[in-house]
Write a protein that holds these residues in place. Structure first.
Motif, PDB file in Angstrom:
ATOM      1  N   GLY A  33       0.840  -1.191   0.000  1.00  0.00           N
ATOM      2  CA  GLY A  33       0.000   0.000   0.000  1.00  0.00           C
ATOM      3  C   GLY A  33       0.874   1.239   0.000  1.00  0.00           C
ATOM      4  O   GLY A  33       1.871   1.317  -0.702  1.00  0.00           O
ATOM      5  N   ASP A  34       0.528   2.212   0.837  1.00  0.00           N
ATOM      6  CA  ASP A  34       1.273   3.469   0.856  1.00  0.00           C
ATOM      7  C   ASP A  34       2.366   3.487   1.918  1.00  0.00           C
ATOM      8  O   ASP A  34       2.983   4.503   2.150  1.00  0.00           O
ATOM      9  CB  ASP A  34       0.307   4.630   1.079  1.00  0.00           C
ATOM     10  N   GLY A  35       2.588   2.346   2.611  1.00  0.00           N
ATOM     11  CA  GLY A  35       3.625   2.295   3.634  1.00  0.00           C
ATOM     12  C   GLY A  35       3.231   3.023   4.897  1.00  0.00           C
ATOM     13  O   GLY A  35       4.046   3.246   5.779  1.00  0.00           O
ATOM     14  N   VAL A  36       1.965   3.415   5.015  1.00  0.00           N
ATOM     15  CA  VAL A  36       1.501   4.113   6.209  1.00  0.00           C
ATOM     16  C   VAL A  36       0.717   3.131   7.075  1.00  0.00           C
ATOM     17  O   VAL A  36      -0.100   2.367   6.565  1.00  0.00           O
ATOM     18  CB  VAL A  36       0.602   5.314   5.820  1.00  0.00           C
ATOM     19  N   PHE A  37       0.998   3.161   8.367  1.00  0.00           N
ATOM     20  CA  PHE A  37       0.267   2.291   9.272  1.00  0.00           C
ATOM     21  C   PHE A  37      -1.031   2.969   9.696  1.00  0.00           C
ATOM     22  O   PHE A  37      -1.040   4.138  10.039  1.00  0.00           O
ATOM     23  CB  PHE A  37       1.127   1.980  10.501  1.00  0.00           C
ATOM     24  N   LYS A  38      -2.099   2.198   9.678  1.00  0.00           N
ATOM     25  CA  LYS A  38      -3.415   2.780   9.970  1.00  0.00           C
ATOM     26  C   LYS A  38      -3.716   2.839  11.461  1.00  0.00           C
ATOM     27  O   LYS A  38      -4.493   3.656  11.912  1.00  0.00           O
ATOM     28  CB  LYS A  38      -4.505   1.979   9.267  1.00  0.00           C
ATOM     29  N   PHE A  88      11.194   3.115   9.653  1.00  0.00           N
ATOM     30  CA  PHE A  88      10.370   1.925   9.423  1.00  0.00           C
ATOM     31  C   PHE A  88       9.036   2.040  10.165  1.00  0.00           C
ATOM     32  O   PHE A  88       7.976   1.818   9.589  1.00  0.00           O
ATOM     33  CB  PHE A  88      11.144   0.683   9.891  1.00  0.00           C
ATOM     34  N   ILE A  89       9.104   2.397  11.450  1.00  0.00           N
ATOM     35  CA  ILE A  89       7.889   2.612  12.246  1.00  0.00           C
ATOM     36  C   ILE A  89       8.024   4.005  12.869  1.00  0.00           C
ATOM     37  O   ILE A  89       8.873   4.213  13.739  1.00  0.00           O
ATOM     38  CB  ILE A  89       7.752   1.546  13.358  1.00  0.00           C
ATOM     39  N   ASP A  90       7.237   4.958  12.381  1.00  0.00           N
ATOM     40  CA  ASP A  90       7.374   6.331  12.886  1.00  0.00           C
ATOM     41  C   ASP A  90       6.889   6.433  14.334  1.00  0.00           C
ATOM     42  O   ASP A  90       6.245   5.515  14.848  1.00  0.00           O
ATOM     43  CB  ASP A  90       6.633   7.313  11.966  1.00  0.00           C
ATOM     44  N   ASP A  91       7.190   7.551  14.992  1.00  0.00           N
ATOM     45  CA  ASP A  91       6.898   7.709  16.422  1.00  0.00           C
ATOM     46  C   ASP A  91       5.424   7.534  16.744  1.00  0.00           C
ATOM     47  O   ASP A  91       5.064   6.954  17.765  1.00  0.00           O
ATOM     48  CB  ASP A  91       7.367   9.090  16.913  1.00  0.00           C
ATOM     49  N   ASN A  92       4.566   8.040  15.865  1.00  0.00           N
ATOM     50  CA  ASN A  92       3.129   7.936  16.090  1.00  0.00           C
ATOM     51  C   ASN A  92       2.678   6.465  16.052  1.00  0.00           C
ATOM     52  O   ASN A  92       1.986   6.001  16.956  1.00  0.00           O
ATOM     53  CB  ASN A  92       2.417   8.767  15.010  1.00  0.00           C
ATOM     54  N   ALA A  93       3.115   5.754  15.022  1.00  0.00           N
ATOM     55  CA  ALA A  93       2.758   4.334  14.895  1.00  0.00           C
ATOM     56  C   ALA A  93       3.356   3.526  16.049  1.00  0.00           C
ATOM     57  O   ALA A  93       2.742   2.581  16.551  1.00  0.00           O
ATOM     58  CB  ALA A  93       3.255   3.791  13.555  1.00  0.00           C
ATOM     59  N   LEU A  94       4.534   3.925  16.490  1.00  0.00           N
ATOM     60  CA  LEU A  94       5.199   3.233  17.601  1.00  0.00           C
ATOM     61  C   LEU A  94       4.373   3.359  18.877  1.00  0.00           C
ATOM     62  O   LEU A  94       4.160   2.381  19.606  1.00  0.00           O
ATOM     63  CB  LEU A  94       6.590   3.832  17.817  1.00  0.00           C
TER      64      LEU A  94
END
Ligand code: HEC
Length: 111
Positions: A33-38, A88-94
């Motif tokens: 997809g867009d590489g963004v975690f939902k 790879f995993i941004d602060d928000n997704a973390l």
């Protein structure tokens, strides 16, 4: 000394060999997809589950691990677990995955 390898050593070697393709798999998972975690659940499904729902890493759900501990392990790595950088995993997704894992109930026991 016996020439027959001891089973535990063989198991460990097999587990180590299994872990590498899983790391590569985790790499491609983020690229779909867009590489963004939902959501935290989405990060867990795309990345953590490959190891933590299998036999590679310990069960995390149902243990109420503190979110800050979970994020620290993910960012820095922990013994056999690789580190996941912000690229790879941004602060928000973390933060989201830490909260999700911390609250997730233990899976039902297998019959
Ligand atoms: C490539 C496999 C792999 C992936 C992917 C992975 N882990 Fe792990 N993780 C491990 C292993 C193996 C350990 C156990 C390390 C040890 O004890 O040597 C571990 C340990 C942990 C621990 C410490 C558990 C404890 O009992 O204290 C936490 C927390 C954790 N992982 C969270 C995560 C989260 C959250 C993700 C997803 C962002 C993730 N891991 C992705 C392999 C993985």
């Amino acid at each position: 000394m016996s020439l027959v390898p001891n089973h535990q050593a063989v198991r460990r070697t097999v587990n180590a060999c299994l872990a590498l393709p899983l790391i590569l798999l985790a790499g491609t998972a983020a690229a779909d997809g867009d590489g963004v975690f939902k959501s935290g659940e989405n990060v867990y499904a795309k990345v953590c589950g490959h190891c933590h729902e299998g036999q590679v890493g310990p069960m995390l759900k149902g243990r109420q691990l503190p979110p800050a501990y979970i994020s620290a392990v993910v960012r820095n790595g922990f013994r056999a677990m690789p580190a996941f950088p912000a690229s790879f995993i941004d602060d928000n997704a973390l933060q989201q995955v830490g909260e999700y894992v911390s609250k997730a109930p233990a899976p039902a026991a297998k019959p």
